[in-house]
Motif scaffolding. Structure first.
Motif, PDB file in Angstrom:
ATOM      1  N   ASN A   1       1.294  -1.177   0.009  1.00 12.12           N
ATOM      2  CA  ASN A   1       0.188   0.305  -0.097  1.00 12.12           C
ATOM      3  C   ASN A   1       1.082   1.721   0.091  1.00 12.12           C
ATOM      4  O   ASN A   1       1.961   0.914   0.314  1.00 12.12           O
ATOM      5  CB  ASN A   1      -0.931   0.555   1.025  1.00 12.12           C
ATOM      6  N   VAL A   2       0.626   2.444  -0.708  1.00  9.95           N
ATOM      7  CA  VAL A   2       1.213   3.295  -0.562  1.00  9.95           C
ATOM      8  C   VAL A   2      -0.002   4.812   0.053  1.00  9.95           C
ATOM      9  O   VAL A   2      -0.557   5.166  -0.846  1.00  9.95           O
ATOM     10  CB  VAL A   2       1.586   4.096  -2.356  1.00  9.95           C
TER      11      VAL A   2
ATOM     12  N   ALA B   1       0.511   7.815   1.010  1.00 11.90           N
ATOM     13  CA  ALA B   1       0.451   9.251   0.844  1.00 11.90           C
ATOM     14  C   ALA B   1      -0.015   9.289  -0.713  1.00 11.90           C
ATOM     15  O   ALA B   1      -0.307  10.827  -0.936  1.00 11.90           O
ATOM     16  CB  ALA B   1       1.882   9.501   0.471  1.00 11.90           C
ATOM     17  N   GLN B   2      -0.041   8.366  -1.412  1.00 13.61           N
ATOM     18  CA  GLN B   2      -0.631   8.502  -3.216  1.00 13.61           C
ATOM     19  C   GLN B   2      -2.256   7.681  -3.203  1.00 13.61           C
ATOM     20  O   GLN B   2      -2.383   7.559  -4.757  1.00 13.61           O
ATOM     21  CB  GLN B   2       0.608   8.326  -3.813  1.00 13.61           C
ATOM     22  N   GLY B   3      -2.895   7.492  -2.146  1.00 12.82           N
ATOM     23  CA  GLY B   3      -4.115   7.230  -2.816  1.00 12.82           C
ATOM     24  C   GLY B   3      -4.050   5.229  -2.950  1.00 12.82           C
ATOM     25  O   GLY B   3      -4.618   5.002  -3.463  1.00 12.82           O
ATOM     26  N   ARG B   4      -3.231   5.122  -3.013  1.00  9.67           N
ATOM     27  CA  ARG B   4      -2.694   3.955  -3.474  1.00  9.67           C
ATOM     28  C   ARG B   4      -2.937   2.018  -3.103  1.00  9.67           C
ATOM     29  O   ARG B   4      -1.907   2.473  -1.801  1.00  9.67           O
ATOM     30  CB  ARG B   4      -1.901   3.273  -4.787  1.00  9.67           C
ATOM     31  N   TRP B   5      -4.001   1.481  -2.818  1.00  6.95           N
ATOM     32  CA  TRP B   5      -4.175   0.527  -1.736  1.00  6.95           C
ATOM     33  C   TRP B   5      -4.744  -0.392  -2.519  1.00  6.95           C
ATOM     34  O   TRP B   5      -5.198  -0.668  -3.521  1.00  6.95           O
ATOM     35  CB  TRP B   5      -5.544   1.417  -0.937  1.00  6.95           C
TER      36      TRP B   5
END
Length: 257
Positions: free
Chosen positions: A161-162, A164-168
């Motif tokens: 998951n990232v 900070a970049q909204g990638r889940w």
């Protein structure tokens, strides 16, 4: 060859056979132990499947109180049906990568605040890729019946998951709550919304796509380990019989009248 050489060679052969038999017996014990372990795993898995099936038939229970959250466990509580009323906060909604029977797309996780102030993330269902930017919201006041699911920390397979970049890539409750700045107690689990009506089964997000399937190959594994152990035991038996046959005197099998 001298007699001493014959005796020396025979002794080495005997020592080698003893070593092989000893190692074989240890291996047999290990193989049969693995088979017994798989039998125990089979009993555990069948009991788990029976418990989950029973939970799915139970009437929905209310949202567990915050004091009970630390005591919840996967074995005892996952897939329980929970009914909760509250208010959705669509401004802190996140999309999580998903692969379902409907194809690849996104899970829609929306925070819902219960009347007592606690937050619970609700997986409202699945949307296909083309709906990523236009997920229907619905009414903020909602009554949800869903399956209790435990958090999925870290991310998906080979994809972290990232926040900070909204990638889940997984439904990591703590990370999502922190990234969205939810204030107040946040349940350490999320709810998979169930499809309760015909309208739910055609709505977007599409609820009711939870896959409840437990691989149960333990009987096959147990039989495999037992078969390998039996085969090795047979090989050891043949080795012992062959050694005994070779050590018999040349005329021992002849009948004397």
């Amino acid at each position: 060859m001298e007699p001493d050489d014959d005796r020396s060679g025979s002794s080495r052969s005997m020592a080698l056979r003893v070593l092989l038999v000893g190692l074989g017996l240890l291996a047999c014990a290990g193989l049969f132990s693995l088979g017994v372990w798989q039998v125990h795993r089979l009993a555990w898995k069948e009991a788990l499947i029976a418990r989950v099936d029973a939970r799915l038939r139970e009437a929905p229970a209310p949202l567990p109180e915050t004091a009970r959250w630390p005591a919840l466990t996967r074995d005892a509580d996952e897939y329980r049906r929970i009914a909760v009323q509250g208010r959705y906060d669509f401004s802190h909604q996140v999309l999580v990568r998903a692969s379902t029977a409907l194809g690849a797309g996104w899970w829609v996780l929306t925070p819902l605040q219960a009347p007592q102030g606690a937050w619970v993330l609700v997986n409202r269902g699945f949307v296909p890729p083309e709906m990523k930017g236009q997920v229907p919201q619905g009414a903020p006041e909602a009554a949800v019946t869903g399956l209790l699911r435990f958090t999925e920390p870290g991310g998906g397979f080979l994809q972290a998951n990232v926040p900070a970049q909204g990638r889940w890539y997984s439904r990591d409750v703590a990370a999502i709550a922190a990234a969205q700045g939810l204030q107040g107690p946040v349940a350490p689990f999320f709810l998979d919304a169930q499809a309760l009506t015909a309208a739910d089964r055609s709505a977007w997000p599409r609820p009711g796509l939870t896959v409840i399937q437990f691989p149960n190959n333990h009987l096959v594994y147990a039989l495999t380990w037992f078969a390998l152990g039996a085969g090795l035991a047979g090989a050891i038996g043949w080795l012992l019989w062959d050694g005994w046959r070779r050590r018999r005197p040349a005329g021992a099998s002849q009948r004397v009248d």
